[in-house]
Design an enzyme around this catalytic site. Structure first.
Site, PDB file in Angstrom:
ATOM      1  N   ASP A 442       0.780  -1.404  -0.035  1.00 39.91           N
ATOM      2  CA  ASP A 442      -0.057  -0.249  -0.010  1.00 39.91           C
ATOM      3  C   ASP A 442       1.308   0.955   0.086  1.00 39.91           C
ATOM      4  O   ASP A 442       2.003   1.571   0.443  1.00 39.91           O
ATOM      5  CB  ASP A 442      -1.068  -0.092   1.040  1.00 39.91           C
ATOM      6  CG  ASP A 442      -2.456   0.331   1.153  1.00 39.91           C
ATOM      7  OD1 ASP A 442      -2.166   1.688   0.055  1.00 39.91           O
ATOM      8  OD2 ASP A 442      -3.205   0.500   2.020  1.00 39.91           O
ATOM      9  N   ASP A 504     -11.035   1.705  -2.670  1.00 37.70           N
ATOM     10  CA  ASP A 504     -10.956   1.471  -1.590  1.00 37.70           C
ATOM     11  C   ASP A 504     -12.829   1.831  -1.639  1.00 37.70           C
ATOM     12  O   ASP A 504     -13.372   0.978  -0.787  1.00 37.70           O
ATOM     13  CB  ASP A 504     -11.004   2.370  -0.347  1.00 37.70           C
ATOM     14  CG  ASP A 504      -9.246   2.056  -0.115  1.00 37.70           C
ATOM     15  OD1 ASP A 504      -9.425   1.050  -0.157  1.00 37.70           O
ATOM     16  OD2 ASP A 504      -9.056   3.493   0.730  1.00 37.70           O
TER      17      ASP A 504
HETATM   18  C1  GLA Z   1      -5.838   2.160   2.712  1.00 36.82           C
HETATM   19  C2  GLA Z   1      -6.408   0.712   1.339  1.00 36.82           C
HETATM   20  C3  GLA Z   1      -7.231  -0.452   2.073  1.00 36.82           C
HETATM   21  C4  GLA Z   1      -6.849  -1.182   3.491  1.00 36.82           C
HETATM   22  C5  GLA Z   1      -6.258   0.664   4.087  1.00 36.82           C
HETATM   23  C6  GLA Z   1      -5.825  -0.497   4.934  1.00 36.82           C
HETATM   24  O1  GLA Z   1      -7.102   2.713   2.588  1.00 36.82           O
HETATM   25  O2  GLA Z   1      -6.696   1.008  -0.198  1.00 36.82           O
HETATM   26  O3  GLA Z   1      -7.648  -1.445   1.706  1.00 36.82           O
HETATM   27  O4  GLA Z   1      -5.124  -1.357   2.545  1.00 36.82           O
HETATM   28  O5  GLA Z   1      -5.425   1.174   3.440  1.00 36.82           O
HETATM   29  O6  GLA Z   1      -5.077   1.119   5.897  1.00 36.82           O
END
Ligand code: GLA
Length: 677
Positions: A442, A504
């Protein structure tokens, strides 16, 4: 490589390009478009039949492969550089053009400014995708400051009319923006330090009878522009956006741009199909070939930071029972990480949540026959972390300026070897000690002031270096590229990774548009698409399990909710969705993708070939017509007969009249197999 002295002609299956080689100049762009017959060359030199217009230099400078400043080219230059205010003009004195097959390398030297630029063009006959990259060498004595070096300068025909690019934000990726091409310059520039949610590094241009697409394979700042040219054509430049002082080449030093992937096809679907083929050919899969994309369970929206080992084991049991094949433990597993305010950088298991480390959970998961995956965010550090306390100077910063946090975090300086070594040791330790088959990688913020000297470029290269090192040491581990959802979706990071977390936002209605935009550039098997909870966490909207299954089907399918909380009925429906995905994934992820709109707001996409298609029809708003008109499927073979469900049709009927569909409710979909008899 044989050298050329007249034309450079590269041919794909359905596209061609022609450059005119002129001694002592950069080659002139003559053509890029639908395939020319062999030998269909211009009748003569471009300048031979265009008289000098009034109020123009006697030296006529048409659009070239690298348009330079100060030579009578008044459009956007492909290179902007100088040595302390001097050597700012670029005028080629020597050109060496060599070609082998459908690949050409053109080396341009300016002996006055002491600059060399080499452009490599390769047109892949299989995908019809042209790959272009450019290198710049400082052959002079002083430091060469580079402001702009186009990775590619591409010609667009005079009949180009509009450009579709993609904008957006976190939770709303791939918002299509259509702009008319006019004499004003069209420009999209991203300064967020990563690919960004806001500005996809590519676009599609509509022209009469064909479409053009280009995308930059780069995970950092980028710029693309389309500029009207005096002869009625357009030039399209793509490259890395450089900040002031970012690239200062010492004598002998070289700057290499990221690659541009560009293609010309019949329409936007053709552009997408060509891009998909090219990206597939560039993928580096464990074991050299993609295996069927396993059904995911991701813990994020079901558990967030609230990790309880016993509950997660129950979740794993439920996942295995539902037919899930990969269990990804998301954020929340490491040292003191109970919310998003602390701990990034401290990549060891939290001993309160996991007193015996992650081994017992990972082994529980693998014992159930699933693969174990782990979330990490290596490039980041929270000020409240052991890592930051030990190495505050490792965060990107500018002396005298306050540190700007986003999601409470700072960015590590990936240009520093000791930072990469630390991260390598931490990640390699986890990968060696635990049965990890997958990393979700990420990057949850944009970059602001990236270092004392702007280090955006170094940052991308440092991350690529770390990824490459880990891939070499752990070649069986797949990696997912995520940046708050779809903030880092590009063909550059795809060299090292195997899946994109598309957004997300897993609300199925929002996802329809996001995924359609994504598919313009990247193939479906890399598109993370999950069934989420109802109400959807990002929007609060509620959709049926059937609709959620339907929208997640075409991509790399996953589930992101607490399975233990589902009703019997939803669990059963989800099981049907998983079974259908498993039955179809081989075909969903192998052929071509077509997308279109039917009448009355109906959306469709078809994956496969003209003789074997999986057709997915989606209705968001309720039907307004009493009877739906036929859904035309232009890619079918009019000469064949087709079976669709139980019925048989003439191909020509489906192409011209269209398929009769049953009435569809709002927020529903239909999946049909269309097979030639
Ligand atoms: C980002 C990702 C999510 C999750 C969060 C965790 O927003 O896109 O899928 O992994 O971080 O903090």
């Amino acid at each position: 490589m044989p050298q050329l002295d007249s034309w450079i002609v590269l041919n794909g299956g359905a596209s061609s390009l022609v450059l005119e080689v002129v001694p002592g100049e950069a080659p002139l762009w003559r053509y890029w478009g639908p395939r020319l017959r062999d030998g269909a060359l211009p009748p003569g030199a471009l300048r031979s039949d265009r008289p000098t217009p009034s109020f123009s230099p006697e030296f006529d400078q048409p659009l070239s492969l690298v348009p330079g400043l100060g030579q009578g080219w008044f459009g956007e230059p492909g290179l902007k550089a100088h040595r302390e205010g001097r050597d700012w003009t670029f005028q080629v004195t020597d050109c060496v053009a060599a070609q082998e097959g459908q690949r050409a390398v053109i080396t341009l030297t300016d002996r006055v400014a002491k600059i060399a630029v080499a452009v490599t063009l390769a047109l892949d006959p299989m995908s019809d995708v042209l790959t272009v990259a450019t290198t710049l060498t400082n052959q002079g004595e002083g430091v060469l400051e580079v402001q702009w070096l186009a990775a590619a300068v591409l010609p667009l025909p005079d009949h180009a009319r509009s450009v579709r690019s993609f904008s957006g934000r976190h939770n709303t990726e791939f918002v299509a923006v259509d702009d008319a091409l006019t004499r004003s310059q069209w420009r999209r520039e991203n300064r967020r330090g990563l690919t960004s949610h806001d500005c996809v590094p590519g676009a599609v241009v509509q022209a009469a009878g064909c479409a053009y697409g280009a995308q930059l394979a780069w995970s950092g700042n980028h710029c693309q522009l389309i500029d009207w040219v005096d002869d009625g054509r357009w030039q399209w430049q793509l490259g890395e956006a450089l900040m002031p002082g970012e690239v200062r080449l010492a004598p002998g030093q070289v700057l290499t741009t990221p690659e541009v992937l560009a293609t010309c096809a019949a329409d936007a679907n053709g552009v997408a199909q060509n891009f998909h083929a090219a990206i597939r050919a560039r993928m580096d899969w464990p074991g050299a070939a993609m295996r069927p994309r396993p059904v995911h369970l991701n813990t994020w929206e079901g558990f967030y930071f609230d990790h309880d080992e016993a509950a997660l084991k129950e979740l794993a049991d439920a996942a295995a029972k539902a037919g899930i094949e990969r269990f990804v433990l998301d954020d929340g597993w490491f040292h003191r990480r109970n919310d998003d305010t602390t701990s990034l950088g401290d990549w060891w298991p939290d001993d309160a949540k996991y007193p015996n480390g992650l081994g017992p959970l990972a082994e529980h998961v693998t014992g159930l026959g699933m693969e174990f995956g782990l979330w990490v965010e290596p490039e980041m550090v929270n000020p409240d972390s052991e890592l930051y306390r030990a190495h505050p100077d490792w965060a990107l910063q500018v002396a005298g300026r306050s540190l700007i946090t986003a999601r409470n975090q700072l960015v590590l300086d990936m240009g520093r070897a000791e930072v990469r070594d630390y991260l390598y040791e931490r990640l390699a330790g986890l990968l060696s000690e635990l049965p990890i088959g997958y990393l979700k990688w990420d990057h949850n913020r944009d970059l602001t002031a990236a270092g004392e000297r702007p280090s955006f470029r170094r940052q991308v290269l440092g991350t690529h270096d770390l990824l490459a090192r880990l891939r070499a040491a752990f070649p069986l581990v797949e990696i997912e590229a995520c940046a708050g959802g779809g903030g880092r979706i590009d063909a550059g990071i795809a060299r090292f990774t195997h899946r994109f977390w598309t957004s997300d936002n897993i609300d199925a209605i929002s996802r329809v548009g996001i995924q359609r935009g994504y598919l313009q550039f990247f193939p479906p098997e890399l598109m993370g698409s999950h069934v989420g909870a109802a109400p959807a966490h990002a929007t609060g909207r509620i959709q049926t399990m059937r609709f959620r299954n339907h929208v997640a089907l075409p991509g790399h399918f996953g589930v992101e909710l607490d399975l233990r909380k589902l009703s019997e009925r939803d669990l059963e429906r989800l099981g049907e969705g998983i079974a259908r995905y498993k039955a179809l994934r081989g075909r969903l992820h192998a052929g071509q993708v077509w997308q279109g709109e039917g009448a009355d707001g109906l959306l469709w996409q078809a994956h496969g070939t003209a003789t074997d298609l999986i057709l997915m029809v989606t209705r968001i708003d309720p039907q307004t017509q009493r009877h739906a008109p036929g859904l035309r499927l232009p890619m079918l073979d009019p000469a064949r007969r087709y079976r669709v469900g139980e019925a048989e049709y003439a191909g020509a009927w489906l192409v011209q009249h269209g398929l009769s569909l049953p009435p569809l409710r709002g927020e529903s979909g239909l999946v049909l197999e269309v097979t030639a008899l």
